[in-house]
Design a protein around this motif. Structure first.
Motif, PDB file in Angstrom:
ATOM      1  N   HIS A 221      19.002 -40.958  -9.678  1.00 33.82           N
ATOM      2  CA  HIS A 221      18.722 -41.271 -11.088  1.00 33.82           C
ATOM      3  C   HIS A 221      17.669 -40.277 -11.529  1.00 33.82           C
ATOM      4  O   HIS A 221      16.490 -40.442 -11.221  1.00 33.82           O
ATOM      5  CB  HIS A 221      18.169 -42.680 -11.250  1.00 33.82           C
ATOM      6  N   LYS A 222      18.099 -39.228 -12.235  1.00 29.36           N
ATOM      7  CA  LYS A 222      17.176 -38.122 -12.500  1.00 29.36           C
ATOM      8  C   LYS A 222      16.251 -38.368 -13.687  1.00 29.36           C
ATOM      9  O   LYS A 222      15.139 -37.842 -13.734  1.00 29.36           O
ATOM     10  CB  LYS A 222      17.964 -36.833 -12.748  1.00 29.36           C
ATOM     11  N   ARG A 223      16.723 -39.167 -14.670  1.00 24.90           N
ATOM     12  CA  ARG A 223      15.898 -39.340 -15.864  1.00 24.90           C
ATOM     13  C   ARG A 223      14.760 -40.313 -15.606  1.00 24.90           C
ATOM     14  O   ARG A 223      14.870 -41.226 -14.794  1.00 24.90           O
ATOM     15  CB  ARG A 223      16.746 -39.856 -17.018  1.00 24.90           C
ATOM     16  N   THR A 233      13.489 -35.734 -14.061  1.00 29.24           N
ATOM     17  CA  THR A 233      12.413 -35.784 -13.066  1.00 29.24           C
ATOM     18  C   THR A 233      12.975 -35.257 -11.750  1.00 29.24           C
ATOM     19  O   THR A 233      14.145 -34.905 -11.674  1.00 29.24           O
ATOM     20  CB  THR A 233      11.972 -37.236 -12.819  1.00 29.24           C
ATOM     21  N   GLY A 234      12.147 -35.295 -10.716  1.00 27.70           N
ATOM     22  CA  GLY A 234      12.648 -34.962  -9.372  1.00 27.70           C
ATOM     23  C   GLY A 234      13.608 -36.019  -8.847  1.00 27.70           C
ATOM     24  O   GLY A 234      14.310 -35.797  -7.870  1.00 27.70           O
ATOM     25  N   GLY A 235      13.654 -37.175  -9.495  1.00 31.97           N
ATOM     26  CA  GLY A 235      14.505 -38.289  -9.033  1.00 31.97           C
ATOM     27  C   GLY A 235      13.683 -39.563  -9.030  1.00 31.97           C
ATOM     28  O   GLY A 235      12.627 -39.620  -8.417  1.00 31.97           O
ATOM     29  N   MET A 276      23.193 -28.707   4.058  1.00 29.31           N
ATOM     30  CA  MET A 276      23.784 -28.237   2.798  1.00 29.31           C
ATOM     31  C   MET A 276      24.018 -29.470   1.935  1.00 29.31           C
ATOM     32  O   MET A 276      24.628 -30.445   2.373  1.00 29.31           O
ATOM     33  CB  MET A 276      25.087 -27.479   3.038  1.00 29.31           C
ATOM     34  N   PHE A 277      23.470 -29.402   0.737  1.00 30.82           N
ATOM     35  CA  PHE A 277      23.477 -30.538  -0.190  1.00 30.82           C
ATOM     36  C   PHE A 277      24.429 -30.183  -1.324  1.00 30.82           C
ATOM     37  O   PHE A 277      24.279 -29.132  -1.957  1.00 30.82           O
ATOM     38  CB  PHE A 277      22.039 -30.714  -0.684  1.00 30.82           C
ATOM     39  N   PHE A 278      25.410 -31.038  -1.561  1.00 29.69           N
ATOM     40  CA  PHE A 278      26.379 -30.796  -2.634  1.00 29.69           C
ATOM     41  C   PHE A 278      26.103 -31.756  -3.783  1.00 29.69           C
ATOM     42  O   PHE A 278      26.137 -32.979  -3.596  1.00 29.69           O
ATOM     43  CB  PHE A 278      27.804 -31.031  -2.120  1.00 29.69           C
ATOM     44  N   TYR A 292      24.381 -26.426  -5.251  1.00 32.84           N
ATOM     45  CA  TYR A 292      24.000 -26.608  -3.848  1.00 32.84           C
ATOM     46  C   TYR A 292      22.484 -26.745  -3.774  1.00 32.84           C
ATOM     47  O   TYR A 292      21.768 -26.109  -4.550  1.00 32.84           O
ATOM     48  CB  TYR A 292      24.298 -25.353  -3.033  1.00 32.84           C
ATOM     49  N   ASN A 293      22.007 -27.488  -2.780  1.00 32.70           N
ATOM     50  CA  ASN A 293      20.634 -27.352  -2.338  1.00 32.70           C
ATOM     51  C   ASN A 293      20.686 -27.028  -0.854  1.00 32.70           C
ATOM     52  O   ASN A 293      21.695 -27.305  -0.193  1.00 32.70           O
ATOM     53  CB  ASN A 293      19.825 -28.636  -2.575  1.00 32.70           C
ATOM     54  N   ALA A 294      19.602 -26.481  -0.360  1.00 29.57           N
ATOM     55  CA  ALA A 294      19.603 -25.985   1.020  1.00 29.57           C
ATOM     56  C   ALA A 294      18.766 -26.868   1.936  1.00 29.57           C
ATOM     57  O   ALA A 294      18.248 -26.409   2.942  1.00 29.57           O
ATOM     58  CB  ALA A 294      19.085 -24.546   1.035  1.00 29.57           C
ATOM     59  N   PHE A 296      17.486 -31.473   2.592  1.00 28.61           N
ATOM     60  CA  PHE A 296      17.705 -32.874   2.226  1.00 28.61           C
ATOM     61  C   PHE A 296      17.275 -33.090   0.773  1.00 28.61           C
ATOM     62  O   PHE A 296      16.298 -32.489   0.315  1.00 28.61           O
ATOM     63  CB  PHE A 296      16.820 -33.794   3.069  1.00 28.61           C
ATOM     64  N   GLY A 297      17.940 -33.976   0.053  1.00 32.05           N
ATOM     65  CA  GLY A 297      17.493 -34.351  -1.284  1.00 32.05           C
ATOM     66  C   GLY A 297      16.308 -35.303  -1.191  1.00 32.05           C
ATOM     67  O   GLY A 297      16.140 -36.008  -0.206  1.00 32.05           O
ATOM     68  N   ASP A 298      15.517 -35.306  -2.222  1.00 32.92           N
ATOM     69  CA  ASP A 298      14.401 -36.237  -2.332  1.00 32.92           C
ATOM     70  C   ASP A 298      14.535 -36.900  -3.698  1.00 32.92           C
ATOM     71  O   ASP A 298      14.365 -36.215  -4.707  1.00 32.92           O
ATOM     72  CB  ASP A 298      13.086 -35.456  -2.216  1.00 32.92           C
ATOM     73  N   PRO A 299      14.915 -38.158  -3.811  1.00 36.18           N
ATOM     74  CA  PRO A 299      14.904 -39.222  -2.804  1.00 36.18           C
ATOM     75  C   PRO A 299      16.258 -39.582  -2.163  1.00 36.18           C
ATOM     76  O   PRO A 299      16.421 -40.738  -1.746  1.00 36.18           O
ATOM     77  CB  PRO A 299      14.381 -40.410  -3.613  1.00 36.18           C
ATOM     78  N   GLU A 300      17.193 -38.640  -2.008  1.00 37.17           N
ATOM     79  CA  GLU A 300      18.435 -38.987  -1.293  1.00 37.17           C
ATOM     80  C   GLU A 300      18.153 -39.282   0.190  1.00 37.17           C
ATOM     81  O   GLU A 300      18.754 -40.191   0.776  1.00 37.17           O
ATOM     82  CB  GLU A 300      19.451 -37.845  -1.387  1.00 37.17           C
TER      83      GLU A 300
HETATM   84  N1  GLY Z   1      17.124 -35.491  -5.780  1.00 31.56           N
HETATM   85  C1  GLY Z   1      17.609 -34.195  -6.026  1.00 31.56           C
HETATM   86  C2  GLY Z   1      16.969 -33.138  -5.253  1.00 31.56           C
HETATM   87  O1  GLY Z   1      16.358 -33.361  -4.224  1.00 31.56           O
HETATM   88  O2  GLY Z   1      17.065 -31.997  -5.654  1.00 31.56           O
END
Ligand code: GLY
Ligand code: AMP
Length: 426
Positions: A221-223, A233-235, A276-278, A292-294, A296-300
């Motif tokens: 939930h980014k907003r 936001t960052g999440g 690898m984050f899709f 892509y992100n390289a 882990f996601g935060d807060p995934e």
């Molecule tokens: N939650 C998205 C990110 O880590 O970029």
């Protein structure tokens, strides 16, 4: 000792909720002797020794790892990857998990990643690239499919993506990014792309250059505010799994997006080892890759790692050794919901240094409190950032996990605490 394997000293680089979740998971491994974290936070310091070295101070991180006999380093955040921390550690003969600099570019440059997707027929939004604001403006004047999405090429703290409903808004976006240089060099070039619609799902994966193993799905939930209102936001919260990410869509993503992406990187001489984050958009025309992100996601990470049953140290070692195809990774069927507690005013202007109370009231095994922006001052835990805590609850399904998370966060308080009340509803 586990089997004939030596216990390890592990260093984790970063200081957010994601790193706390990684360290929490590592701390359950019987292969770990001691965990260090640079620079860490108050919550992390309960599980690891925090070392006062910035995550981007690669030279000092290398020296620390050498002097402390670190057996394995895991990089949580993006900046050091883009700066080449993996290359520097490998040159110094130190074992590290993450993509090298030339592979981390899939996150560092949106233009690189879009061109990669196009070249290898990976489904994504149609786009054009511009180096010149005038040419971009001419293109937008002709564009007749608003809204349109305008992205700064480089890293802009998640703020370099602007969704524009009219030509006027799009013109303002170009001005902000390319002429006023709000994001600095990151805005030298831009991508103008088609606006896609559908549920947005994050799928992270373990990669060893050859083999890719996707993790369970998550939604962010980014907003900043309820109902997806307010600024990006960052999440502000996540949950796992996503009900939209069905087995059928998963199969489609493996064949059309995940495997082709890893193969494409290898083909380009940028073999990718790490996470690898899709970022996927599940459109009516099938799943498309937004970015892509390289890492882990935060807060995934805070909802995916609690569902991981396999030892994370084993996974990381198999990935570094290029043997992921020999490992079976097992997940829990339970659901997780993570609600972020942020400082009032985040993501714009907020104050720090307020005492956090109630952190020890929760003793349940299915409630995990991951610290993001916290530090210890005079034996008290105080707020030290925009995102302060991530409260993850584990339940039989999303509804139950959600209830537990919101019940648990009633006990935690700090001045001007801000959170969304609708995490896990969408
Ligand atoms: N939650 C998205 C990110 O880590 O970029
Ligand atoms: P990105 O940094 O590329 O993930 O973009 C940040 C956010 O902007 C994404 O999570 C989406 O919510 C939104 N976004 C990015 N690209 C598009 C697009 N082509 N269509 C609609 N929304 C988008």
């Amino acid at each position: 000792m586990k089997g004939d394997k030596k216990l390890m000293n592990i260093l984790v680089v970063g200081s957010g909720g994601r790193e706390h979740a990684i360290i929490w998971k590592l701390s359950q491994s019987d292969r770990v002797d001691k965990i260090y974290c640079a620079p860490g936070n108050a919550g992390i310091s309960q599980l690891a020794e925090c070392v006062d070295i910035s995550a981007t101070d690669i030279e000092n991180l290398v020296s620390f790892a050498k002097n402390t006999n670190i057996d394995l380093t895991i990089v949580g955040m993006d900046d050091p990857l883009m700066l080449g921390i993996v290359d520097a550690f490998e040159e110094a003969d130190l074992k590290i998990f993450g993509p090298s600099k030339n592979a981390a570019i899939i996150e560092g440059s949106k233009i690189f990643s879009k061109e990669l997707m196009k070249k290898y027929n990976i489904p994504t939004a149609d786009y054009e690239i511009f180096h010149d604001p005038e040419l971009a403006d001419n293109y937008l004047k002709q564009y007749n499919n608003y809204p349109v999405v305008i992205k700064a090429d480089g890293l802009a703290l998640g703020k370099g993506v602007l969704i524009c409903n009219t030509y006027e808004e799009a013109y303002d976006a170009i001005k902000t990014i390319m002429i006023d240089k709000k994001f600095g060099d990151a805005g030298d070039k831009i991508v103008i792309e088609e606006f896609l619609q559908g549920p947005e799902v994050s799928v992270l994966s373990f990669c060893d250059g050859e083999t890719i193993i996707p993790m369970v799905s998550a939604q962010d939930h980014k907003r900043a505010l309820d109902g997806d209102q307010g600024l990006n936001t960052g999440g502000m919260g996540t949950f796992s799994p996503s009900k939209y990410y069905t087995d059928e869509i998963h199969k489609q993503c493996i064949e059309t997006i995940f495997k082709p992406s890893l193969k494409a990187m290898k083909n380009e001489g940028r073999s990718f080892t790490g996470i690898m984050f899709f970022g996927l958009m599940l459109t009516e025309k099938g799943p498309k890759l937004l970015e892509y992100n390289a890492r882990f996601g935060d807060p995934e990470a805070q909802v995916v790692l609690p569902r991981l049953k396999t030892d994370l140290v084993d996974i990381v070692e198999y990935a570094i050794d290029g043997k992921l195809n020999e490992l079976e990774i097992i997940w829990d069927n339970k659901a997780c919901v993570c609600v972020i507690l942020a400082s009032g005013g985040y993501p714009v202007k907020y104050e720090k240094g307020y005492e956090i109370t109630g952190l020890n009231k929760q003793k349940e095994d299915d409630i995990l409190i991951f610290h993001a922006g916290t530090k210890i001052v005079n034996d008290k835990v105080v707020t030290n950032g925009g995102r302060v805590l991530g409260l993850t609850a584990i339940g039989d399904d999303i509804v139950q996990a959600r209830e537990k998370a919101y019940e648990a966060l009633k006990y935690i308080d700090f001045y001007k605490k801000q959170y969304r009340t609708d995490i896990g509803i969408k």
